[in-house]
Design an enzyme around this catalytic site. Sequence first.
Site, PDB file in Angstrom:
ATOM      1  N   SER A 114       0.823  -1.222   0.000  1.00 23.87           N
ATOM      2  CA  SER A 114       0.000   0.000   0.000  1.00 23.87           C
ATOM      3  C   SER A 114       0.850   1.263   0.000  1.00 23.87           C
ATOM      4  O   SER A 114       1.910   1.321   0.630  1.00 23.87           O
ATOM      5  CB  SER A 114      -0.865  -0.020   1.262  1.00 23.87           C
ATOM      6  N   GLU A 116       0.308   3.696   1.689  1.00 27.73           N
ATOM      7  CA  GLU A 116       0.398   4.165   3.084  1.00 27.73           C
ATOM      8  C   GLU A 116       1.789   3.905   3.664  1.00 27.73           C
ATOM      9  O   GLU A 116       2.209   4.561   4.609  1.00 27.73           O
ATOM     10  CB  GLU A 116      -0.639   3.444   3.952  1.00 27.73           C
ATOM     11  N   TYR A 138      -1.401   0.035  10.630  1.00 25.09           N
ATOM     12  CA  TYR A 138      -1.735  -0.563   9.324  1.00 25.09           C
ATOM     13  C   TYR A 138      -0.536  -0.466   8.385  1.00 25.09           C
ATOM     14  O   TYR A 138      -0.123  -1.453   7.774  1.00 25.09           O
ATOM     15  CB  TYR A 138      -2.948   0.171   8.723  1.00 25.09           C
TER      16      TYR A 138
HETATM   17  O1  F7E Z   1      -8.693   8.532   3.643  1.00 18.16           O
HETATM   18  C1  F7E Z   1      -8.939  12.064   4.732  1.00 18.16           C
HETATM   19  C2  F7E Z   1      -8.123  11.104   5.578  1.00 18.16           C
HETATM   20  O2  F7E Z   1      -9.913   6.592   4.636  1.00 18.16           O
HETATM   21  C3  F7E Z   1      -8.144   9.359   2.639  1.00 18.16           C
HETATM   22  C4  F7E Z   1      -7.196   2.291   2.248  1.00 18.16           C
HETATM   23  O3  F7E Z   1      -7.663   1.513   1.174  1.00 18.16           O
HETATM   24  O4  F7E Z   1      -6.001   3.711   0.769  1.00 18.16           O
HETATM   25  C5  F7E Z   1      -6.944   3.727   1.812  1.00 18.16           C
HETATM   26  O5  F7E Z   1      -6.463   4.471   2.930  1.00 18.16           O
HETATM   27  C6  F7E Z   1      -7.794  10.717   3.215  1.00 18.16           C
HETATM   28  C7  F7E Z   1      -7.069  10.678   4.564  1.00 18.16           C
HETATM   29  O6  F7E Z   1      -8.234   6.225   2.765  1.00 18.16           O
HETATM   30  C8  F7E Z   1     -12.307  12.043   6.082  1.00 18.16           C
HETATM   31  O7  F7E Z   1      -7.620  11.766   6.719  1.00 18.16           O
HETATM   32  C9  F7E Z   1     -10.867  13.529   5.455  1.00 18.16           C
HETATM   33  O8  F7E Z   1      -6.021  11.615   4.543  1.00 18.16           O
HETATM   34  O9  F7E Z   1     -10.384   7.229   2.237  1.00 18.16           O
HETATM   35  P1  F7E Z   1      -9.396   7.113   3.335  1.00 18.16           P
HETATM   36  P2  F7E Z   1      -6.706   6.024   3.207  1.00 18.16           P
HETATM   37  O10 F7E Z   1      -6.517   6.264   4.636  1.00 18.16           O
HETATM   38  O11 F7E Z   1      -5.866   6.852   2.292  1.00 18.16           O
HETATM   39  C10 F7E Z   1      -4.719   3.112   1.066  1.00 18.16           C
HETATM   40  C11 F7E Z   1      -3.916   3.066  -0.198  1.00 18.16           C
HETATM   41  C12 F7E Z   1      -4.839   1.808   1.760  1.00 18.16           C
HETATM   42  O12 F7E Z   1      -3.996   0.930   1.617  1.00 18.16           O
HETATM   43  C13 F7E Z   1      -5.908   1.685   2.784  1.00 18.16           C
HETATM   44  O13 F7E Z   1      -6.180   0.323   3.091  1.00 18.16           O
HETATM   45  O14 F7E Z   1      -9.021  11.404   3.468  1.00 18.16           O
HETATM   46  N1  F7E Z   1     -10.287  12.302   5.244  1.00 18.16           N
HETATM   47  N2  F7E Z   1     -12.084  13.392   5.977  1.00 18.16           N
HETATM   48  C14 F7E Z   1     -11.166  11.367   5.622  1.00 18.16           C
HETATM   49  N3  F7E Z   1     -11.065  10.020   5.594  1.00 18.16           N
HETATM   50  C15 F7E Z   1     -12.147   9.306   6.024  1.00 18.16           C
HETATM   51  N4  F7E Z   1     -12.097   7.949   5.979  1.00 18.16           N
HETATM   52  N5  F7E Z   1     -13.281   9.934   6.507  1.00 18.16           N
HETATM   53  C16 F7E Z   1     -13.412  11.309   6.562  1.00 18.16           C
HETATM   54  O15 F7E Z   1     -14.447  11.834   6.977  1.00 18.16           O
END
Ligand code: F7E
Length: 330
Positions: A114, A116, A138
């Site tokens: 990932s 990440e 993670y």
């Molecule tokens: O967050 C910001 C949050 O939860 C993206 C997984 O598939 O991709 C995914 O991980 C961004 C972050 O995805 C909200 O802070 C703002 O900066 O959609 P996400 P993620 O964390 O990037 C990677 C490649 C993986 O491997 C993981 O398994 O968006 N953000 N406001 C928010 N995020 C969430 N969830 N909710 C909010 O309200």
Amino acid sequence: MAKTLVIGGSGFLGSHVADILTTKGHEVYIYDIEKSKYLSSSQKMIVGDILDKKLIDKSVSKVDYVYHFAAVADIKEAKDNPIESARFNIIGTLNILEAIKNINKNIKFYQASSSEMYGGKSEEKLNEESKFDPKSPYAAAKVFSHDLTKVYRESYGMFCASGILFNHESPFRGETFVTRKISRAVGRIHMGLQSKLTLGNLDAKRDWGFAGDYVDGMYKILDYSKAEDWVIATGNAHSVEDFAKKAFNIVDKNYEDHIETSERYLRPNEVNYLLGDPSKANDLLNWESSTSFDELIKLMVENDIEIATKEKMLLDNGLIKPTWENPIID
Ligand code: F7E
């Protein structure tokens, strides 16, 4: 006929991969702790824990390819339950690699790495050589599994490849991830089912691509002549705010009229910026992401308008109760 085991095949990415492999003529075995909602008649389901060594051994012994997606993929969930998550995200990988080593070293193995893992401190374009700097349990677990994949490749001559996927989205994305959370809310706001959407950090930037395109990249990774590490990304980064703005524009609404922010969704050690450089996959795998950012948002919002339309009909007829965290009457 090629036989393939998709571990974590009931999940978001695993079920997409199981589908494409089935259409390409593979005999597909899905291994997961729960039955896949998308299981087709030609796919076989194995329900089991990734730590069930006997069942993993038995399942691995049937196949030529193994794709490994089993993980707690929600970063907040993995942070809140780090020990339980480590069972899947760390020990699970080891269990599979050991099974392949002991049973048949010719099996080709795909590790779901990932973006990440990079940590996202700078705005550099990240490639297969860029340094990892994990910011969450993670991401740390993903680095461990990524390194382990390389260790088995180099120590035992096994075909162990990693796809470092940047954010991959589709209408099947879980509703806690930000893209789907936005598209669901836009659909519901459009249908008058809610009025506000509460988000966290609007400035975070991600390289968002369409999961359907990425599945093809993963297929090509195991089809390549050598096992290597591969970045799968679009090469463009956008902010959460950009995503929201464009999503609301589709239904002729101004995002600023509907979005609130809350500390509840802020992350303690936020990954601010992730941008991938997919040149290696473009050149050697002849793979590229073909769905644009605007097309991705459109297909997600259109899907969720359809869902909201059905929800509205059921609600109007008293057949369901509002369940969304932002209530229908704010
Ligand atoms: O967050 C910001 C949050 O939860 C993206 C997984 O598939 O991709 C995914 O991980 C961004 C972050 O995805 C909200 O802070 C703002 O900066 O959609 P996400 P993620 O964390 O990037 C990677 C490649 C993986 O491997 C993981 O398994 O968006 N953000 N406001 C928010 N995020 C969430 N969830 N909710 C909010 O309200």
